[in-house]
Design a protein around this motif. Structure first.
Motif, PDB file in Angstrom:
ATOM      1  N   ARG A 210       0.807  -1.215   0.000  1.00  0.00           N
ATOM      2  CA  ARG A 210       0.000   0.000   0.000  1.00  0.00           C
ATOM      3  C   ARG A 210       0.843   1.269   0.000  1.00  0.00           C
ATOM      4  O   ARG A 210       0.361   2.336   0.368  1.00  0.00           O
ATOM      5  CB  ARG A 210      -0.908   0.001   1.225  1.00  0.00           C
ATOM      6  N   ILE A 211       2.100   1.174  -0.386  1.00  0.00           N
ATOM      7  CA  ILE A 211       2.929   2.387  -0.484  1.00  0.00           C
ATOM      8  C   ILE A 211       2.683   3.009  -1.849  1.00  0.00           C
ATOM      9  O   ILE A 211       3.095   2.476  -2.872  1.00  0.00           O
ATOM     10  CB  ILE A 211       4.422   2.058  -0.289  1.00  0.00           C
ATOM     11  N   TRP A 212       2.010   4.134  -1.864  1.00  0.00           N
ATOM     12  CA  TRP A 212       1.667   4.790  -3.136  1.00  0.00           C
ATOM     13  C   TRP A 212       2.774   5.708  -3.631  1.00  0.00           C
ATOM     14  O   TRP A 212       2.893   5.949  -4.827  1.00  0.00           O
ATOM     15  CB  TRP A 212       0.380   5.589  -2.991  1.00  0.00           C
ATOM     16  N   ASN A 213       3.558   6.256  -2.723  1.00  0.00           N
ATOM     17  CA  ASN A 213       4.629   7.185  -3.081  1.00  0.00           C
ATOM     18  C   ASN A 213       5.652   7.175  -1.953  1.00  0.00           C
ATOM     19  O   ASN A 213       5.309   6.920  -0.795  1.00  0.00           O
ATOM     20  CB  ASN A 213       4.067   8.602  -3.276  1.00  0.00           C
ATOM     21  N   VAL A 214       6.912   7.414  -2.290  1.00  0.00           N
ATOM     22  CA  VAL A 214       7.977   7.494  -1.286  1.00  0.00           C
ATOM     23  C   VAL A 214       8.565   8.895  -1.297  1.00  0.00           C
ATOM     24  O   VAL A 214       8.911   9.427  -2.358  1.00  0.00           O
ATOM     25  CB  VAL A 214       9.089   6.456  -1.575  1.00  0.00           C
TER      26      VAL A 214
END
Length: 290
Positions: A210-214
């Motif tokens: 669920r990591i959409w952006n870093v």
């Protein structure tokens, strides 16, 4: 993985100028600041939208994220201190409604600019609003927002930060179990991981899908001040390798709002440092989780 840069370092330029500056430096993506002096208020019919679209096409870059973390534009007198109010966990219903409507504007803007996600924060526990109560208000706000985001096929990533209601990965993981929507995920700031002293391996195992952006910046030991990558104590080869290992293939967005007096220089030095590291990990074995 693709490299992007946030316009929150370019607040001495208009938003179209900032997008062009990032594009000229060779980034594949640009994060749009949904705050003054850029996309505030976030409206999909704002006069600058067409100019931003033109710059995106001109430099062949995409929007990595709509950054709705701060909304200083709500305040007449600006002090330079980032603000998280009005927040989604505020005790006052009318204040929460302000932030909900603002966040819906971010979702609409993401939709018209082709961004797959926005980022938000939980807000802080202000006096008279203890954590348990604030968490109830946050859940209610998010339940409305994830329904809105689902209709527009846009993901919502919460960025946790020390001092906020949701201030670490475990708290965010627990919140995601309660607000059970596939649209709710993470805007992971690895600098915050460093400041808090979290185990990145454990964190990625829990939050990875669920990591959409870093968000990426360097940190000197555990002092929360965003530095140009390579100028602090973070091990970026290890970080990028760990992201690669879980199959992360979205944007790594450099966030250097601390360099508003030299944004072009900061962005140029960042991409010069990071691009070889991203390329050097391309052949590493990944464990596909996405």
């Amino acid at each position: 993985m693709k490299l992007a840069f946030s316009t929150n370092a370019f607040t001495n330029m208009t938003l179209p100028e900032a997008v062009a500056a990032v594009g000229r430096l060779g980034y594949e993506g640009v994060e749009i600041l949904a705050d003054v002096p850029h996309a505030f208020p976030p409206r999909d019919d704002a006069p600058w939208v067409l100019d931003v679209k033109w710059q995106l096409e001109r430099y062949d870059i995409k929007v990595s994220n709509i950054n709705g973390n701060t909304a200083a534009g709500f305040f007449r007198d600006r002090t330079g201190e980032p603000t998280f109010e009005p927040s989604l966990c505020n005790a006052a219903q009318d204040v929460r409604r302000q932030r909900i409507n603002y966040t819906k504007g971010c979702i609409d803007l993401a939709n018209v600019l082709g961004a797959s996600n926005i980022s938000i924060t939980s807000g802080m526990c202000l006096p008279g609003n203890p954590p348990r109560q604030a968490l109830k208000f946050l859940r209610e706000s998010l339940e409305e927002l994830v329904d809105y985001a689902e209709q527009r096929e846009v993901n919502i990533g919460i960025e946790y930060e020390p001092g906020l209601l949701i201030e670490n990965g475990q708290e965010l993981f627990e919140l995601m179990q309660v607000v059970a929507s596939p649209r709710l995920g993470v805007n992971l700031d690895v600098g915050h991981v460093q400041v808090i002293g979290e185990d990145l391996d454990i964190l990625l195992k829990k939050l990875g899908p669920r990591i959409w952006n870093v968000h990426l910046e360097d940190i000197d030991r555990q002092k929360h001040y965003h530095l140009i990558p390579g100028e602090g104590t973070m091990d970026f080869h290890s970080i990028i390798g760990k992201l690669r290992h879980i199959g992360y293939d979205r944007y790594i967005t450099v966030e250097l709002y601390t360099y508003v007096n030299e944004p072009v220089n900061a962005a140029e030095r960042s991409i010069s440092f990071l691009r070889p590291l991203v390329k050097s990990t391309e052949g590493e074995i990944v464990n596909e989780v996405f």
